[in-house]
Enzyme design. Structure first.
Site, short mmCIF file in Angstrom:
data_model
loop_
_atom_site.label_atom_id
_atom_site.label_comp_id
_atom_site.label_asym_id
_atom_site.label_seq_id
_atom_site.Cartn_x
_atom_site.Cartn_y
_atom_site.Cartn_z
CD GLU A 75 88.89 16.46 -20.13
OE1 GLU A 75 88.26 15.58 -19.64
OE2 GLU A 75 90.23 15.97 -20.43
CD GLU B 265 90.58 7.88 -17.24
OE1 GLU B 265 91.12 8.05 -18.29
OE2 GLU B 265 90.23 8.96 -16.65
CD GLU C 56 78.95 -4.78 -19.31
OE1 GLU C 56 79.27 -5.73 -20.02
OE2 GLU C 56 78.09 -3.80 -19.71
CG ASP D 175 86.77 9.89 -20.44
OD1 ASP D 175 87.75 9.42 -21.41
OD2 ASP D 175 87.34 10.73 -19.57
C1 GCU Z 1 89.73 11.50 -19.48
C2 GCU Z 1 91.02 11.39 -18.59
C3 GCU Z 1 91.97 12.42 -18.72
C4 GCU Z 1 92.39 12.88 -20.04
C5 GCU Z 1 91.18 12.90 -20.97
C6 GCU Z 1 91.49 12.88 -22.61
O1 GCU Z 1 88.96 12.44 -19.28
O2 GCU Z 1 90.54 11.37 -17.17
O3 GCU Z 1 92.98 12.42 -17.79
O4 GCU Z 1 92.85 13.95 -20.10
O5 GCU Z 1 90.30 11.71 -20.89
O6 GCU Z 1 91.39 11.99 -23.15
O7 GCU Z 1 92.08 13.87 -22.86
#
Ligand code: GCU
Length: 661
Positions: A269, A376, A494, A348
């Protein structure tokens, strides 16, 4: 900012027989010199007794009629033994952390009204590392934070105040022994945390933590040498890079002796990592591990690695495979002070995912389980979703990596492969809201995570009961209602969100609220791959082959749509709407029913909750009610959007004739 005491309220207890006796108990200390942890243990006892019984506990040297803290030889690290004999309670341990955990366990006994007569309780933590990962940014914001701003950072400064102490007490009371203070996505000022600019304050914070048996950890920017302007490269095999890290780590550990090590998210990411230099994760992790080894430091390297730029239209490209594909081949190449931290599932933190196939996939690497108590994808602490039952399922999962002792719990507690650098971490759900967790009842996830990592043999229900008693006292109706709500909440969430393991269907980026086609990375796909005939992702051998990453018999079970458990069916297979589930329902009818049932469950929860008015402190009651009302409405929005979408796609009406908007 004002803050409350969460489950460490120590409010006045009814004076039963037990408490009458305890009133006269004195505190005696036997054994070695008192360190900070012992001093804090005594303080905690005194605070608790003053709060609960209005009595002062006097510390004396003689163990007559007293709570006796005793340091002895021969017990496992962090373990404790509490026993009662002729009205005297002894808390024995071989180290001061054991004493601290024993004190909190003893107070739990008193607070939950468990009998002290004949008490004989021996406990040792199952997981060596029990950590919280805070995703706090130094500007005070929290990535995926739903409880206000950070209480560690504000405007690029580190905060150390009364709240820090209460935080450490809360964390230690449930057995947390490691805390990562900053976001895994290390950017901006956070890169400087390992420099002169911040080390004094980091040291102060670490000292407070140390007094509660907690090591401080930081997330590290892999590209620190270049981003700090020290070098042109962060190549893990370059000599100048290696010696830069060694020097830097020497300085950091000298200044912050209570530092446990570092957490790293690399090559995922958008974060930098060793790939830039054509090196592997093992090269990167080992370079850092060598630099921290002289100080007993550890490097926790995350396996949440995937390329978010890849072209998702190619059906064979499967993000779920990514963690496995990146790390499996490196098994055995990591140094012993490296731990790979693996999310519970391959995607995730969805409401339902299969267990990550790296558990059982690797046999020669230290492993740690990462879960997320920050909700989240599970209602962002506006919805109630008690996650401990889910974590428990993950821990009990058999990987079949060997004939016995093969569960995730056994792997991460070190039993399977004889490891000691392992454990469990949770992405934290706290912030500077008065109640710490936004939703008052989200505190049960924080409490529960710690208790579970220490004693995974506890049931989710036992943990919930403890939390309710400690937080709200012993009223039967309060206990029954809140227990019912907690224990129904994950299933309800869920049901009214994404069915049968498909996941997502949330608004991209902020991950809240329904958006069936919502898709993170390009406009070319959906997570659910629905068409007019069916939905789900084919991860069988005919599809992405992900199902085969598991050890047998799991691989065959997941690979075969007739054997695959209903709750994961759409994760593993693309299935016609008319397919009959094991439950006897068709997929489409399951979608409708689950969404109606989930909403009904929320309605029942809220209805029961309303009856607690007057039984809970009014302020808390109103604060919670507001969230439940929102959840009620929002659950309907989820139900209607999902049901309508799949009704329109499939053209199949609800067999029970309910109105689908
Ligand atoms: C998810 C989350 C991100 C975070 C990522 C991670 O994608 O939305 O905000 O950075 O997890 O675990 O690194």
């Amino acid at each position: 900012m004002e803050f409350e005491q969460a489950w460490l309220t120590y409010t006045k207890r009814d004076s039963g027989k037990e408490t009458e006796e305890i009133k006269y108990i004195r505190l005696s200390m036997q054994g070695k010199e008192q360190d900070k942890v012992i001093q804090n243990s005594i303080l905690e006892l005194q605070r608790a007794f003053a709060g609960m019984f209005g009595r002062e506990l006097i510390v004396c040297r003689k163990p007559e009629q007293s709570v006796c803290l005793m340091l002895t030889e021969g017990m496992q690290a962090e373990a404790y033994h509490i026993y009662e004999d002729k009205g005297e309670v002894t808390i024995a341990a071989s180290d001061s952390k054991g004493i601290l955990y024993g004190v909190f366990a003893f107070l739990r006994q008193v607070q939950t009204g468990s009998p002290l007569d004949g008490l004989d309780l021996r406990k040792a933590p199952k997981m060596p590392l029990r950590m919280l990962n805070h995703w706090d940014n130094m500007d005070g914001s929290i990535e995926r934070g739903y409880s206000g701003a950070s209480f560690f950072f504000r405007q690029n400064q580190i905060l150390v105040d009364e709240r820090t102490v209460t935080y450490a007490r809360l964390a230690a009371s449930v057995g947390i022994n490691g805390v990562v203070i900053n976001n895994v996505n290390v950017k901006d000022a956070a890169t400087w945390l390992i420099t002169e600019r911040y080390l004094d304050k980091v040291g102060e914070l670490a000292d407070i933590f140390g007094g509660y048996g907690i090591k401080l950890y930081m997330s590290l920017n892999y590209a620190a040498p270049t981003e700090l302007g020290a070098l042109d490269s962060a190549d893990p095999l370059a000599e100048e890079v290696r010696s830069w890290w060694k020097e830097q780590m020497k300085m950091v550990f000298e200044r912050v002796p209570n530092l446990g090590g570092f957490l790293i998210k690399a090559d995922s990411e958008g974060r930098p990592g060793p790939f830039t230099y054509g090196r592997t994760h093992a090269d990167g992790a080992n370079m850092l591990a060598e630099a921290v080894a002289p100080y007993g430091g550890i490097i926790i390297w995350r396996c949440f690695v995937y390329n978010c730029q890849q072209d998702w239209r190619d059906y064979k490209t499967d993000r779920a495979r990514s963690g496995y594909d990146n790390f499996k081949a490196l098994d055995g190449q990591f140094l012993d002070n490296v731990i790979l931290q693996i999310k519970n599932g391959p995607m995730d933190f969805q409401v339902r995912e299969p267990v990550h196939p790296l558990f059982g996939g690797m046999t020669q690497t230290n492993q740690m389980l990462e879960v997320q108590i920050a909700q989240e994808y599970t209602g962002q602490q506006r919805h109630l979703c008690y996650l401990i039952p889910m974590f428990q399922e993950v821990l009990k999962f058999r990987t079949y990596v060997q004939e016995e002792n093969d569960t995730v719990e056994e792997i991460v507690s070190g039993k399977t492969f004889g490891q000691c650098n392992c454990g469990m971490a949770a992405v934290a759900n706290t912030g500077d809201d008065a109640n710490w967790t936004g939703h008052d009842m989200a505190a049960a996830n924080w409490y529960g995570f710690g208790r579970l990592a220490f004693e995974p043999e506890l049931s989710a229900e036992e943990i919930a009961k403890e939390w309710i008693r400690l937080t709200y006292g012993a009223d039967k109706q309060v206990e029954e209602t809140l227990l019912f709500m907690l224990m129904s909440s994950w299933k309800a969430y869920e049901q009214y969100t994404s069915p049968l393991g498909i996941g997502w269907m949330v608004n991209p980026d902020y991950h809240y609220g329904p958006n069936v086609d919502g898709y993170e990375y390009s406009r070319w796909g959906t997570y659910h791959r629905a068409d007019h005939l069916g939905l789900g992702v084919d991860r069988s051998r005919q599809g992405t082959g992900y199902a085969l990453l598991y050890k047998e018999p799991n691989a065959s079970v997941y690979d075969d749509k007739r054997k695959c458990p209903d709750e994961l069916l759409l994760f593993f297979h693309h299935i016609p709407y008319t397919w009959k589930l094991k439950s006897g329902k068709t997929v489409i009818q399951h979608i409708y029913d689950a969404h109606f049932d989930g909403v009904d469950m929320v309605d029942e929860m809220v209805e029961r909750f309303r009856k607690l008015e007057g039984k809970l402190p009014q302020k808390q009651y109103l604060r919670m009610l507001e969230r439940f009302q929102h959840q009620k409405e929002h659950a309907r929005e989820w139900r209607d959007q999902i049901n309508t979408y799949f009704y329109r796609k499939s053209g199949i009406p609800d067999e029970r004739g309910r109105e689908i908007y």
